[in-house]
Scaffold this motif. Structure first.
Motif, PDB file in Angstrom:
ATOM      1  N   LYS A 149       0.817  -1.222   0.000  1.00 45.22           N
ATOM      2  CA  LYS A 149       0.000   0.000   0.000  1.00 45.22           C
ATOM      3  C   LYS A 149       0.851   1.271   0.000  1.00 45.22           C
ATOM      4  O   LYS A 149       0.493   2.258  -0.659  1.00 45.22           O
ATOM      5  N   THR A 150       1.970   1.262   0.706  1.00 41.95           N
ATOM      6  CA  THR A 150       2.822   2.453   0.720  1.00 41.95           C
ATOM      7  C   THR A 150       3.487   2.660  -0.628  1.00 41.95           C
ATOM      8  O   THR A 150       3.563   3.789  -1.136  1.00 41.95           O
ATOM      9  N   ALA A 151       3.944   1.578  -1.243  1.00 38.86           N
ATOM     10  CA  ALA A 151       4.584   1.675  -2.559  1.00 38.86           C
ATOM     11  C   ALA A 151       3.610   2.149  -3.617  1.00 38.86           C
ATOM     12  O   ALA A 151       3.956   2.970  -4.482  1.00 38.86           O
ATOM     13  N   VAL A 152       2.381   1.654  -3.567  1.00 37.46           N
ATOM     14  CA  VAL A 152       1.375   2.084  -4.549  1.00 37.46           C
ATOM     15  C   VAL A 152       0.995   3.542  -4.309  1.00 37.46           C
ATOM     16  O   VAL A 152       0.852   4.321  -5.258  1.00 37.46           O
ATOM     17  N   ARG A 153       0.853   3.921  -3.063  1.00 42.26           N
ATOM     18  CA  ARG A 153       0.528   5.311  -2.731  1.00 42.26           C
ATOM     19  C   ARG A 153       1.610   6.261  -3.251  1.00 42.26           C
ATOM     20  O   ARG A 153       1.311   7.258  -3.940  1.00 42.26           O
ATOM     21  N   ASN A 154       2.851   5.967  -2.943  1.00 45.46           N
ATOM     22  CA  ASN A 154       3.942   6.868  -3.316  1.00 45.46           C
ATOM     23  C   ASN A 154       4.234   6.856  -4.813  1.00 45.46           C
ATOM     24  O   ASN A 154       4.376   7.910  -5.441  1.00 45.46           O
ATOM     25  N   ASN A 155       4.332   5.667  -5.376  1.00 42.78           N
ATOM     26  CA  ASN A 155       4.753   5.559  -6.767  1.00 42.78           C
ATOM     27  C   ASN A 155       3.598   5.643  -7.757  1.00 42.78           C
ATOM     28  O   ASN A 155       3.749   6.206  -8.851  1.00 42.78           O
ATOM     29  N   ASP A 212       3.762  20.781  -9.013  1.00 46.14           N
ATOM     30  CA  ASP A 212       4.735  20.017  -8.231  1.00 46.14           C
ATOM     31  C   ASP A 212       5.618  20.994  -7.462  1.00 46.14           C
ATOM     32  O   ASP A 212       6.307  21.826  -8.067  1.00 46.14           O
ATOM     33  N   VAL A 213       5.605  20.919  -6.138  1.00 42.55           N
ATOM     34  CA  VAL A 213       6.478  21.783  -5.347  1.00 42.55           C
ATOM     35  C   VAL A 213       7.566  20.994  -4.622  1.00 42.55           C
ATOM     36  O   VAL A 213       8.140  21.469  -3.641  1.00 42.55           O
ATOM     37  N   TRP A 214       7.833  19.775  -5.089  1.00 45.23           N
ATOM     38  CA  TRP A 214       9.035  19.074  -4.641  1.00 45.23           C
ATOM     39  C   TRP A 214      10.247  19.878  -5.136  1.00 45.23           C
ATOM     40  O   TRP A 214      10.233  20.436  -6.251  1.00 45.23           O
ATOM     41  N   GLU A 215      11.308  19.897  -4.372  1.00 44.73           N
ATOM     42  CA  GLU A 215      12.475  20.674  -4.787  1.00 44.73           C
ATOM     43  C   GLU A 215      13.105  20.160  -6.070  1.00 44.73           C
ATOM     44  O   GLU A 215      13.751  20.920  -6.796  1.00 44.73           O
ATOM     45  N   SER A 269       0.459  16.325   0.489  1.00 38.65           N
ATOM     46  CA  SER A 269       1.851  16.042   0.828  1.00 38.65           C
ATOM     47  C   SER A 269       2.415  14.963  -0.087  1.00 38.65           C
ATOM     48  O   SER A 269       1.680  14.129  -0.622  1.00 38.65           O
ATOM     49  N   ASN A 270       3.709  15.009  -0.246  1.00 36.17           N
ATOM     50  CA  ASN A 270       4.437  13.984  -0.996  1.00 36.17           C
ATOM     51  C   ASN A 270       3.810  13.747  -2.364  1.00 36.17           C
ATOM     52  O   ASN A 270       3.674  14.674  -3.146  1.00 36.17           O
TER      53      ASN A 270
END
Length: 241
Positions: free
Chosen positions: A88-94, A195-198, A173-174
């Protein structure tokens, strides 16, 4: 695949990006100069986005129940019981990273193009929605900038249509996004995202996010924002390819 190669290959793209493919840039890799530099675009698309695609495929490979689901459906399933707990974390992030960036590329256009000219490219309905919500384009941009600047660390700022048919500004977030109704506070149908990631701006602007926002407004594809608004008003998904 470089941004230039992806641009050439992508002329026949469909409206929804495949879950297992890095979508092409819809412009040449240096087309957003001087507002978004070529090297940032190469790293952002060819490395960061590609990594999200690769890691999402690895997660799906560990969860047979997810095979065959569209990228949008995977994002909508985040925060529900439909994603196996071990991925679930991998699917959420990626999955989020893949969808967000696919959506983001479509919303950029060369500054000297008609698509980046708000007065020429934005529909009367979109202009009215913005004026009804914030009074003017300038006031909307100020509120959007305020939201984007407020994101702590990494994340995104969004403009979308809520269930009442009203335009709203939100942040996540993220790599979370407004499709993730089981997770985010302000779910809606997104029509614009930033996108406000650096990694989206650090080479050119270092830690000066407001400077990045000022540059970004020059390359917003208002023609695509209009299309996404029309799709959202019709209850349909925004374009990602």
């Amino acid at each position: 695949m470089s941004g230039m190669e992806a641009h050439a290959e992508g002329m026949q793209a469909s409206s929804a990006v495949p879950v297992d493919k890095l979508p092409p840039l819809p412009f040449a890799v240096d087309a957003l100069e001087p507002y978004v530099d070529k090297r940032t675009m190469e790293i952002h698309h060819d490395m960061h986005h590609k990594t999200y695609v690769t890691k999402l495929q690895a997660a799906i490979g560990q969860a047979p129940a997810l095979k065959g689901k569209s990228l949008e459906d995977l994002n909508k399933a985040v925060g529900t019981g439909d994603i196996p707990s071990d991925v679930k974390t991998a699917v959420r992030n990626n999955g989020g990273g893949h969808w967000n960036h696919s959506f983001f590329w479509k919303l950029l256009a060369p500054a000297d193009s008609k698509s980046a000219d708000y007065q020429a490219a934005a529909s009367d309905d979109l202009k009215k929605g913005i004026e009804d919500g914030w009074g003017s384009l300038d006031a909307f941009q100020a509120k959007f900038d305020e939201a984007a600047t407020s994101v702590f660390g990494s994340g995104w700022a969004w403009l979308g249509l809520d269930d009442a048919g009203k335009l709203v500004i939100s942040t996540t977030s993220n790599q979370d996004n407004p499709l993730m109704k089981g997770l985010v506070k302000d779910a809606h149908k997104p029509i614009l995202g930033l996108d406000v990631w650096e990694h989206a701006y650090y080479l050119k602007h270092q830690n000066k996010r407001p400077e990045y926002l000022k540059s970004w407004w020059h390359v917003v594809n208002w023609a695509q924002v209009t299309k996404n608004y029309e799709l959202a008003m019709a209850g349909k998904s925004p374009a990602t390819a």
